[in-house]
Structures are given as structure tokens and as C-alpha cells.
Scaffold this active site. Structure first.
Site, PDB file in Angstrom:
ATOM      1  N   ARG A  46      -2.561  11.148 -15.333  1.00  0.00           N
ATOM      2  CA  ARG A  46      -3.200  10.743 -14.085  1.00  0.00           C
ATOM      3  C   ARG A  46      -4.380   9.833 -14.399  1.00  0.00           C
ATOM      4  NH1 ARG A  46      -5.581  15.183 -12.457  1.00  0.00           N
ATOM      5  NH2 ARG A  46      -7.662  14.440 -13.032  1.00  0.00           N
ATOM      6  N   TYR A  98      -3.506  -6.864   8.733  1.00  0.00           N
ATOM      7  CA  TYR A  98      -2.288  -6.079   8.536  1.00  0.00           C
ATOM      8  C   TYR A  98      -2.446  -4.703   9.182  1.00  0.00           C
ATOM      9  CZ  TYR A  98       0.831  -2.852   6.076  1.00  0.00           C
ATOM     10  OH  TYR A  98       1.727  -1.860   5.780  1.00  0.00           O
ATOM     11  N   ASP A 170      -7.677  -9.363   0.131  1.00  0.00           N
ATOM     12  CA  ASP A 170      -6.272  -8.971   0.024  1.00  0.00           C
ATOM     13  C   ASP A 170      -5.488 -10.245  -0.268  1.00  0.00           C
ATOM     14  OD1 ASP A 170      -3.594  -8.314   0.409  1.00  0.00           O
ATOM     15  OD2 ASP A 170      -3.976  -7.022   2.132  1.00  0.00           O
ATOM     16  N   LYS A 195       5.072  -6.324  -3.238  1.00  0.00           N
ATOM     17  CA  LYS A 195       5.579  -7.566  -2.673  1.00  0.00           C
ATOM     18  C   LYS A 195       5.893  -8.581  -3.776  1.00  0.00           C
ATOM     19  CE  LYS A 195       4.524  -5.545   1.291  1.00  0.00           C
ATOM     20  NZ  LYS A 195       3.618  -4.431   0.976  1.00  0.00           N
TER      21      LYS A 195
END
Length: 379
Positions: A46, A98, A170, A195
Site C-alpha cells: 500500500r 467534469y 486536470d 484515459k
């Protein structure tokens, strides 16, 4: 290194144990310690994983940044940035944000006493009008999703500096192939690696890139403490995708231009949103801060009727109707009912997002086939 060389070599190295040229998938949760607290740099996956480390280094290198952090999704990356804020702090962002970003800001963090201003950020005076000593974060998305509004990153950096705020960008739509916000004054660059960066619609992941060591330390603490980290298999898939980012983005841009030009002259199309058009709002800024204009396009049919838009979406053959974007295949979407459904209808329409708007993620297929698909679907 030039960008294409960076995409293949920067931030990664052959496996020291075997000489494997591709980064191995370190499918392990824990690591042997020779004595309590004495290890080879890894203790629990982690916190750190060798596959993830190389991905983080590669993403940072592509963005001309110093530190990279990978997350299980783009939203987990945004969540990590939001944890920098305290009750009473204020955030400025764009009014055509978004839907997922809008949702986490207003539904998760606003109840904790953080104030969010959503303004038309293509006009930097609208940002200055609400900026004050309580402003701690300016969140830029450019080009915006789905109206492709262009925001001046350097100008936003100047406003952030004036009020002592962090500037986060972003950069999902552009990727570092088209623009590098760090070079324009951004403190944080955020990606949905799902993406274009991964590029094959086969993994979900997010990332942050920063230069400041102290900021990196704070974000790293939240990354580990809150645990929104990706597994090594997904990291491997994104590392593989990055190696062809420059080739894919070039074709996305070429096909995007061809599709945008076709839609602009179509008699049944009322309006096309694409930053490459000279009459697109802030085109001059896009031309200055971007190297090309990308493969994201939105358009509205004449009559602006939602039922007409739905009919077109149902007829597409290559522009598959699906969530997400940025894969090698072309996708289509209806933001009002899909990606931006969490934004109140009145606010959507006020920012220019009509219920009939169609968003296209233009893939890397043959452009002639894509145009034929548009022709038969629109009629």
C-alpha cells in the site's frame, strides 16, 4: 530527451535482478526484512511497490515534474488533493467542470465547511473577482469537459500566486504530449490515467505530479494513510500504454481535426466545440499553451432536441456509446445523462451544456471510416 524518447525511456530502467527490459509486475503485498525496520526500500505494497514506483517516475518525467503519485482512480487523486484543505478554506474552479469533480467537491467536501466557487474560468477576471485571502486552491480543467473551454494556465498561476493559493490542473484531455502545466506555473498536475495515458480502455487509475518536496511529502502521507493506491498489474498496463502515447496522441489529433472539419460543414449540425477552430473561444491561448488540439469534440444538432441527439447516438457503429474517453477506439457520449448527470440541470444549461450536446472521443481508426459513421448516423 525529446518527448518520444521520454515516453519510452524516462523514469524506467531494466529489472536489476534479471535484466528484464520491461518493468516486472511485482505481485506481492509484503517484503522480507532482515531485521525490524531494515528492508530493501519496500515494506508493504500500500505504501510502495516497485512497479508503481517506476510508473510514478515515468509520469513525473513526462510532465517535467519531480514527483509522481499513482492512485486507484482519477477521483482518488482528486480526493488526495482535497485533503490538503481545511474548514473555512475556499476553492475556485470552472463552471463547466467534469461531473465527478463537481460531485466530490460539493457532496463530499462542501459539507466539511469548504467553500467552492464555480466561475467561467476562460475569463480570468471572473477568477480574480472571487479570489481572496481564504482561497487555498484554484482547480483548472483545460480544455474543459465537455465544452472544450480553454483556460489560460499561466494567467491562473499568476492569480494563484497573488492570493497564496495552490494551482492544480486536470490535464486529462491534453496529456503532457499536448501541454505541460508545470512549465506554465502549476503546483499540481492531475490525470485520470484511465484515459489517454493508458489509452486502451483496460484499466482505471489516476495520478498527481508535483515539484515541491514538502507538498509531495504531504500528498504521499495521504496516499498511504488513506490507501487509494493501484495494484501492480494496472501499473504495468499504464506503463505499457505510455510507451505509445506520442504516436496515439498524434493520430487522435489528426483524426480529431478531420472529424471537426466534417461536422462544421454538416448542414444538420448547429455548433461544434473544438479548440483548433480559430473562432473557438480562447483559441489563441490554446495555440500558445498546447502543441495541438486533441481528439475531444462536442457538437449540437440544429433544433437542439435531445431526442434527435439520442437517435444519432443509437445509430453510431464506430463511435461506440459508452462512458469514458481517450482509448484507441472512438467513443460517443451524452454528458447530460452520463458524465455530467450529477450537476443540476439548471447549472448545466447556464454554463452552456445543453441536453442535446453529444461528446466524441475520436479514436485512432481510419478517419474516412469515422466520417462515414457520422454521415450515416446524422443523416
Amino acid at each position: 530527451m525529446k518527448f518520444a524518447t521520454k515516453a519510452i525511456h524516462a523514469g524506467v530502467h531494466p529489472d536489476p535482478a534479471t535484466g528484464a527490459i520491461m518493468t516486472p509486475i511485482y505481485q506481492t503485498s509484503t517484503y522480507v526484512q532482515s531485521s525490524p525496520g531494515k528492508n530493501m526500500g519496500y515494506e508493504y505494497s500500500r505504501t510502495h511497490n516497485p512497479t508503481r514506483t517506476q510508473l510514478q517516475n515515468a509520469v513525473a518525467a513526462l510532465d517535467n515534474g519531480k514527483h509522481g503519485l499513482a492512485f486507484a482512480s482519477g477521483m482518488a487523486a482528486i480526493d488526495c488533493v482535497a485533503k490538503l484543505l481545511q474548514p473555512g478554506d475556499e476553492v475556485i474552479s470552472t463552471n463547466d467542470l467534469y461531473g465527478g469533480s463537481y460531485r466530490i467537491f460539493t457532496k463530499v467536501y462542501e459539507p466539511f465547511g469548504i467553500k467552492f466557487h464555480f466561475v467561467p474560468m476562460h475569463d480570468m477576471e471572473a477568477v480574480r473577482a472571487v479570489a481572496n485571502e481564504k482561497t487555498k486552491l484554484i482547480w483548472v480543467e483545460t480544455p474543459t469537459n465537455p465544452l472544450l473551454n480553454v483556460i489560460d494556465i499561466a494567467a491562473a498561476a499568476a492569480v494563484a500566486k497573488e492570493c497564496g493559493a495552490l494551482l492544480a490542473v486536470d490535464n486529462t484531455f491534453s496529456t503532457p504530449y499536448l501541454q505541460t502545466p508545470m512549465d506554465l506555473g502549476a503546483d499540481i498536475v492531475m490525470y485520470s490515467l484511465t484515459k489517454y495515458m493508458a489509452g486502451h480502455s483496460d484499466t482505471v487509475m489516476g495520478a498527481l505530479v508535483v515539484n515541491d518536496d514538502e507538498l509531495h511529502e504531504r500528498l504521499s502521507f495521504y496516499q498511504n494513510a488513506c490507501g487509494g493506491t493501484p495494484g501492480p498489474q494496472d501499473c504495468f498496463l499504464v506503463l505499457r500504454g505510455l510507451k505509445t502515447l506520442h504516436i496515439r496522441m498524434q493520430r487522435h489529433c489528426e483524426n480529431g481535426r478531420a472529424v471537426a472539419e466534417y461536422l462544421r460543414q454538416h448542414p444538420k449540425v448547429e455548433k461544434v466545440y473544438w479548440p483548433g477552430f480559430e473562432n473557438h473561444p480562447n483559441h489563441a491561448i490554446a495555440a500558445r499553451q498546447m502543441r495541438d488540439f486533441g481528439g475531444m469534440i462536442s457538437f449540437v444538432l440544429k433544433g437542439d432536441k435531445q431526442e434527435d441527439a439520442i437517435a444519432v447516438l443509437e445509430k453510431f457503429q464506430y463511435f461506440t456509446l459508452a462512458e469514458s474517453l481517450g482509448g484507441v477506439e472512438s467513443l460517443s457520449g451524452h454528458p447530460a445523462s452520463m458524465t455530467h448527470a450529477s450537476i443540476p440541470a439548471e447549472q448545466r444549461r447556464k454554463s452552456g451544456l445543453s441536453d442535446s450536446l453529444i461528446r466524441l472521443s475520436v479514436g485512432i481508426e481510419d478517419a474516412e471510416d469515422l466520417i462515414e459513421d457520422l454521415a450515416q448516423a446524422i443523416g
